[in-house]
Design a protein around this motif. Structure first.
Motif, PDB file in Angstrom:
ATOM      1  N   CYS A  37     -51.470  81.712  12.148  1.00 26.54           N
ATOM      2  CA  CYS A  37     -50.169  81.043  12.169  1.00 26.54           C
ATOM      3  C   CYS A  37     -49.098  81.971  12.746  1.00 26.54           C
ATOM      4  O   CYS A  37     -48.201  81.527  13.466  1.00 26.54           O
ATOM      5  N   GLY A  38     -49.214  83.267  12.434  1.00 26.27           N
ATOM      6  CA  GLY A  38     -48.273  84.232  12.969  1.00 26.27           C
ATOM      7  C   GLY A  38     -48.387  84.358  14.475  1.00 26.27           C
ATOM      8  O   GLY A  38     -47.378  84.463  15.186  1.00 26.27           O
ATOM      9  N   GLU A  39     -49.626  84.349  14.981  1.00 25.37           N
ATOM     10  CA  GLU A  39     -49.829  84.401  16.427  1.00 25.37           C
ATOM     11  C   GLU A  39     -49.275  83.140  17.089  1.00 25.37           C
ATOM     12  O   GLU A  39     -48.623  83.201  18.134  1.00 25.37           O
ATOM     13  N   LEU A  40     -49.531  81.991  16.465  1.00 24.15           N
ATOM     14  CA  LEU A  40     -49.051  80.726  17.023  1.00 24.15           C
ATOM     15  C   LEU A  40     -47.529  80.637  16.954  1.00 24.15           C
ATOM     16  O   LEU A  40     -46.903  80.000  17.805  1.00 24.15           O
ATOM     17  N   ALA A  41     -46.938  81.280  15.957  1.00 18.81           N
ATOM     18  CA  ALA A  41     -45.484  81.235  15.800  1.00 18.81           C
ATOM     19  C   ALA A  41     -44.757  81.915  16.957  1.00 18.81           C
ATOM     20  O   ALA A  41     -43.531  81.768  17.089  1.00 18.81           O
ATOM     21  N   TRP A  42     -45.496  82.657  17.777  1.00 17.13           N
ATOM     22  CA  TRP A  42     -44.907  83.301  18.958  1.00 17.13           C
ATOM     23  C   TRP A  42     -45.379  82.648  20.256  1.00 17.13           C
ATOM     24  O   TRP A  42     -45.059  83.124  21.350  1.00 17.13           O
ATOM     25  N   ASP A  43     -46.160  81.562  20.154  1.00 17.52           N
ATOM     26  CA  ASP A  43     -46.727  80.913  21.333  1.00 17.52           C
ATOM     27  C   ASP A  43     -45.672  80.029  22.001  1.00 17.52           C
ATOM     28  O   ASP A  43     -45.359  78.938  21.521  1.00 17.52           O
ATOM     29  N   THR A  44     -45.139  80.495  23.110  1.00 18.23           N
ATOM     30  CA  THR A  44     -44.094  79.753  23.834  1.00 18.23           C
ATOM     31  C   THR A  44     -44.660  78.851  24.926  1.00 18.23           C
ATOM     32  O   THR A  44     -43.897  78.223  25.666  1.00 18.23           O
ATOM     33  N   GLY A  45     -45.993  78.821  25.059  1.00 24.38           N
ATOM     34  CA  GLY A  45     -46.604  77.963  26.063  1.00 24.38           C
ATOM     35  C   GLY A  45     -47.062  78.701  27.303  1.00 24.38           C
ATOM     36  O   GLY A  45     -47.593  78.080  28.233  1.00 24.38           O
ATOM     37  N   TYR A  46     -46.867  80.002  27.327  1.00 23.08           N
ATOM     38  CA  TYR A  46     -47.343  80.808  28.452  1.00 23.08           C
ATOM     39  C   TYR A  46     -47.494  82.249  27.990  1.00 23.08           C
ATOM     40  O   TYR A  46     -46.957  82.650  26.950  1.00 23.08           O
ATOM     41  N   ASP A  47     -48.228  83.042  28.771  1.00 26.13           N
ATOM     42  CA  ASP A  47     -48.472  84.440  28.447  1.00 26.13           C
ATOM     43  C   ASP A  47     -47.173  85.224  28.625  1.00 26.13           C
ATOM     44  O   ASP A  47     -46.637  85.299  29.740  1.00 26.13           O
ATOM     45  N   PRO A  48     -46.650  85.828  27.571  1.00 27.58           N
ATOM     46  CA  PRO A  48     -45.357  86.518  27.676  1.00 27.58           C
ATOM     47  C   PRO A  48     -45.401  87.773  28.550  1.00 27.58           C
ATOM     48  O   PRO A  48     -44.346  88.298  28.923  1.00 27.58           O
ATOM     49  N   PHE A  49     -46.600  88.251  28.888  1.00 26.08           N
ATOM     50  CA  PHE A  49     -46.722  89.432  29.735  1.00 26.08           C
ATOM     51  C   PHE A  49     -46.607  89.089  31.223  1.00 26.08           C
ATOM     52  O   PHE A  49     -46.657  89.977  32.065  1.00 26.08           O
ATOM     53  N   TYR A  50     -46.479  87.796  31.507  1.00 21.99           N
ATOM     54  CA  TYR A  50     -46.318  87.353  32.885  1.00 21.99           C
ATOM     55  C   TYR A  50     -45.066  86.488  32.984  1.00 21.99           C
ATOM     56  O   TYR A  50     -44.592  85.948  31.981  1.00 21.99           O
ATOM     57  N   PRO A  51     -44.523  86.333  34.206  1.00 21.22           N
ATOM     58  CA  PRO A  51     -43.344  85.463  34.371  1.00 21.22           C
ATOM     59  C   PRO A  51     -43.642  84.041  33.923  1.00 21.22           C
ATOM     60  O   PRO A  51     -44.781  83.568  34.010  1.00 21.22           O
ATOM     61  N   ALA A  52     -42.625  83.362  33.444  1.00 19.08           N
ATOM     62  CA  ALA A  52     -42.800  81.980  32.984  1.00 19.08           C
ATOM     63  C   ALA A  52     -43.231  81.093  34.153  1.00 19.08           C
ATOM     64  O   ALA A  52     -42.661  81.179  35.244  1.00 19.08           O
ATOM     65  N   PRO A  53     -44.254  80.253  33.964  1.00 21.36           N
ATOM     66  CA  PRO A  53     -44.710  79.363  35.041  1.00 21.36           C
ATOM     67  C   PRO A  53     -43.784  78.158  35.184  1.00 21.36           C
ATOM     68  O   PRO A  53     -42.777  78.048  34.472  1.00 21.36           O
ATOM     69  N   GLU A  54     -44.131  77.290  36.105  1.00 20.64           N
ATOM     70  CA  GLU A  54     -43.421  76.020  36.206  1.00 20.64           C
ATOM     71  C   GLU A  54     -43.589  75.254  34.897  1.00 20.64           C
ATOM     72  O   GLU A  54     -44.621  75.364  34.233  1.00 20.64           O
ATOM     73  N   ILE A  55     -42.575  74.501  34.532  1.00 23.69           N
ATOM     74  CA  ILE A  55     -42.562  73.868  33.209  1.00 23.69           C
ATOM     75  C   ILE A  55     -43.784  72.979  32.985  1.00 23.69           C
ATOM     76  O   ILE A  55     -44.293  72.864  31.871  1.00 23.69           O
ATOM     77  N   GLU A  56     -44.296  72.339  34.050  1.00 24.65           N
ATOM     78  CA  GLU A  56     -45.452  71.454  33.894  1.00 24.65           C
ATOM     79  C   GLU A  56     -46.750  72.232  33.695  1.00 24.65           C
ATOM     80  O   GLU A  56     -47.789  71.634  33.356  1.00 24.65           O
ATOM     81  N   ASP A  57     -46.702  73.546  33.886  1.00 20.70           N
ATOM     82  CA  ASP A  57     -47.901  74.369  33.717  1.00 20.70           C
ATOM     83  C   ASP A  57     -47.973  75.031  32.339  1.00 20.70           C
ATOM     84  O   ASP A  57     -48.881  75.822  32.080  1.00 20.70           O
ATOM     85  N   TYR A  58     -47.015  74.704  31.474  1.00 20.39           N
ATOM     86  CA  TYR A  58     -47.054  75.267  30.125  1.00 20.39           C
ATOM     87  C   TYR A  58     -48.292  74.734  29.397  1.00 20.39           C
ATOM     88  O   TYR A  58     -48.638  73.556  29.506  1.00 20.39           O
ATOM     89  N   GLN A  59     -48.961  75.588  28.644  1.00 21.45           N
ATOM     90  CA  GLN A  59     -50.066  75.157  27.796  1.00 21.45           C
ATOM     91  C   GLN A  59     -50.218  76.145  26.644  1.00 21.45           C
ATOM     92  O   GLN A  59     -49.840  77.309  26.751  1.00 21.45           O
ATOM     93  N   ALA A  60     -50.769  75.643  25.549  1.00 23.69           N
ATOM     94  CA  ALA A  60     -50.907  76.457  24.335  1.00 23.69           C
ATOM     95  C   ALA A  60     -51.771  77.683  24.617  1.00 23.69           C
ATOM     96  O   ALA A  60     -52.829  77.587  25.230  1.00 23.69           O
ATOM     97  N   GLN A  61     -51.296  78.839  24.156  1.00 24.04           N
ATOM     98  CA  GLN A  61     -52.037  80.085  24.292  1.00 24.04           C
ATOM     99  C   GLN A  61     -52.859  80.393  23.042  1.00 24.04           C
ATOM    100  O   GLN A  61     -53.785  81.196  23.089  1.00 24.04           O
ATOM    101  N   VAL A  62     -52.485  79.774  21.917  1.00 27.01           N
ATOM    102  CA  VAL A  62     -53.173  79.982  20.638  1.00 27.01           C
ATOM    103  C   VAL A  62     -53.605  78.631  20.096  1.00 27.01           C
ATOM    104  O   VAL A  62     -52.788  77.707  20.020  1.00 27.01           O
TER     105      VAL A  62
END
Length: 221
Positions: A65-90
């Motif tokens: 749950c702690g890992e998911l609580a930081w899941d913004t929909g993309y890998d934070p170590f890379y630039p944010a993708p296009e909004i339609e490319d967001y997907q759950a990381q956890v």
């Protein structure tokens, strides 16, 4: 009646009967209390064994749950993708109480009820997110809000599970794992989301004030 009177009036017969009854009943009583004692010890050992498994299960659940609580929909170590490319990381966390070995009947009913309530919370979170995603007004601009809502839903469930872990540790005198507490990850995530929401609200008010000023410019004197 004559037999009973004769029996009661004869001390030898009465004492013989009492002695025989004692000889028969005493071993039975000893066995009864012995079985009662060992059954109680078994229940105590079984309960401790189950509790340790549940704490381990809950710790892992809170961690996820702690890992998911930081899941913004993309890998934070890379630039944010296009909004339609967001997907759950956890992946959504799973709480499988059936994986605990032993008789769960040894646990208090209220504790079983609270443990089962974790899966109820997961079901409600999934339903809430599904309703949000299936809303007719849901569009690409709502993706970020969807992942924020997902973070908050599972953060709340994780804190609920962490509270149960804390109570079990205190009751059964089971120490915390060194300085590791997965609850802190969730708390820090909630603080970050609250700060982001506050900054968004401040920015929205500033933009509104700017529009009003542009629409009604002050007249020079």
């Amino acid at each position: 009646m004559t037999f009973l009177a004769d029996f009661l009036n004869s001390p030898e017969k009465l004492y013989s009967f009492i002695g025989a009854a004692t000889a028969v009943s005493l071993p039975l009583l000893c066995n009864f209390f012995k079985d009662l004692y060992f059954d109680r010890q078994k229940r105590h050992t079984e309960k401790n064994y189950i509790v340790v498994q549940i704490i381990y299960l809950l710790d892992n659940f809170v961690f996820t749950c702690g890992e998911l609580a930081w899941d913004t929909g993309y890998d934070p170590f890379y630039p944010a993708p296009e909004i339609e490319d967001y997907q759950a990381q956890v992946n959504d966390p799973v709480f499988d109480l059936s994986s605990v070995k032993g008789e769960q009947k040894y646990l208090e009913p209220i504790m079983l009820y609270r443990l089962q309530g974790i899966n109820v919370g997961i079901a409600k979170a999934k339903e809430s997110l599904r309703d949000l995603a299936n809303s007719p007004n849901f569009g690409p601009d709502d993706i970020d809000h969807y992942f924020t809502q997902r973070r908050r839903e599972y953060a709340a469930i994780g804190l609920q599970a962490a509270e149960i872990v804390s109570e079990l540790r205190n009751k059964y005198k089971i120490p915390q794992r060194d300085d590791w507490d997965p609850r802190n990850t969730i708390i820090n995530s909630i603080k970050q989301m609250n700060r982001a929401r506050s900054l968004f609200e401040i920015g929205k008010k500033e933009r509104k004030a700017k529009r009003i000023m542009q629409k009604h410019p002050q007249k020079s004197t």
